[in-house]
Write a protein that holds these residues in place. Structure first.
Motif, short mmCIF file in Angstrom:
data_model
loop_
_atom_site.label_atom_id
_atom_site.label_comp_id
_atom_site.label_asym_id
_atom_site.label_seq_id
_atom_site.Cartn_x
_atom_site.Cartn_y
_atom_site.Cartn_z
N UNK A 1 45.21 42.33 55.53
CA UNK A 1 44.08 42.61 54.66
C UNK A 1 44.53 43.30 53.37
N UNK A 2 45.51 44.18 53.48
CA UNK A 2 46.05 44.85 52.30
C UNK A 2 46.73 43.85 51.37
N UNK A 3 47.42 42.86 51.95
CA UNK A 3 48.04 41.80 51.15
C UNK A 3 46.96 41.04 50.38
N UNK A 4 45.87 40.72 51.06
CA UNK A 4 44.77 39.99 50.42
C UNK A 4 44.20 40.79 49.25
N UNK B 1 44.61 39.78 45.23
CA UNK B 1 43.43 39.50 44.40
C UNK B 1 43.32 40.50 43.25
N UNK B 2 43.75 41.72 43.47
CA UNK B 2 43.77 42.70 42.38
C UNK B 2 44.83 42.31 41.35
N UNK C 1 40.94 36.20 40.02
CA UNK C 1 40.85 34.85 39.49
C UNK C 1 41.31 33.80 40.50
N UNK C 2 41.90 34.26 41.62
CA UNK C 2 42.41 33.35 42.63
C UNK C 2 42.17 33.98 44.00
N UNK C 3 41.03 33.70 44.61
CA UNK C 3 40.78 34.28 45.94
C UNK C 3 41.75 33.69 46.96
N UNK C 4 42.27 34.54 47.80
CA UNK C 4 43.25 34.13 48.79
C UNK C 4 42.61 34.13 50.17
N UNK D 1 47.20 46.48 32.07
CA UNK D 1 47.15 45.06 32.44
C UNK D 1 48.01 44.19 31.53
N UNK D 2 49.14 44.69 31.10
CA UNK D 2 49.99 43.98 30.14
C UNK D 2 50.40 42.60 30.65
N UNK D 3 50.81 42.52 31.90
CA UNK D 3 51.28 41.22 32.44
C UNK D 3 50.16 40.19 32.42
N UNK D 4 48.95 40.58 32.83
CA UNK D 4 47.83 39.64 32.84
C UNK D 4 47.44 39.27 31.41
N UNK D 5 47.50 40.20 30.49
CA UNK D 5 47.20 39.89 29.10
C UNK D 5 48.19 38.88 28.53
N UNK D 6 49.45 39.03 28.87
CA UNK D 6 50.46 38.06 28.42
C UNK D 6 50.20 36.68 29.03
N UNK D 7 49.83 36.65 30.30
CA UNK D 7 49.50 35.39 30.97
C UNK D 7 48.31 34.72 30.28
#
Length: 170
Positions: free
Chosen positions: A19-22, A26-27, A32-35, A138-144
């Protein structure tokens, strides 16, 4: 995207239960990608089978935590160094264009306009998400998102080119 490697990356940080992995996954992808929970446990079983992760044993655990093994760490680090192949020929819309050309499909405008609408919706969604993110955290997500927006811009220009070429044909 490799769920296997995403899980290894999360286990690399620290041991975690399913559950922690999930929730961490998702965080990480800003929801944007439910697991699927079943996919997590199936992947964990394979990671254990392949000696890339192992369960931590202990009494009184409601949830079984897993940790990455040395072999799993090597797998993760090797994967991170591998370049990612991109192929236009595996793009579904490009393939549709090839098929449409083969069968003399006459509704080019509809195909192209529909694809443009999808791209514009993606631009709007990504721009909205980008505006909600914290520039420091959120630098990595902003770059993505910036990279994705540039790809979408290139796709729109390509659709304009396709549209002009097909409308120029006799």
């Amino acid at each position: 995207m490799s769920i296997k490697h995403a899980i290894l990356g999360l286990l690399y940080q620290k041991p975690r239960h399913g559950y922690e992995i999930k929730t961490e996954f998702e965080q990480m992808v800003h929801k944007q990608w439910p697991l699927n929970t079943g996919q997590i446990y199936t992947t964990l079983d394979r990671l254990v089978r392949d000696l890339l992760a192992e369960p931590l044993e202990g009494e009184g655990q409601d949830r079984k935590p897993y940790k990455i093994t040395d072999k799993g760490t090597d797998e993760l680090l090797d994967w991170l160094l591998q370049p990612v192949e991109r192929s236009l020929f595996k793009d579904e819309f490009y393939f549709k264009l090839l098929c449409a050309k083969r069968i003399d499909f006459e509704q080019w405008r509809g195909m192209i306009d529909g694809q443009k609408r999808v791209l514009l919706m993606s631009v709007l969604e990504m721009t909205h998400l980008k505006n909600e993110l914290d520039t420091e955290r959120d630098t990595a997500m902003l770059l993505l998102l910036e990279g994705s927006l540039l790809h979408l811009e290139a796709d729109m220009k390509w659709l304009e080119l396709v549209d002009s070429l097909y409308h120029a044909e006799p």
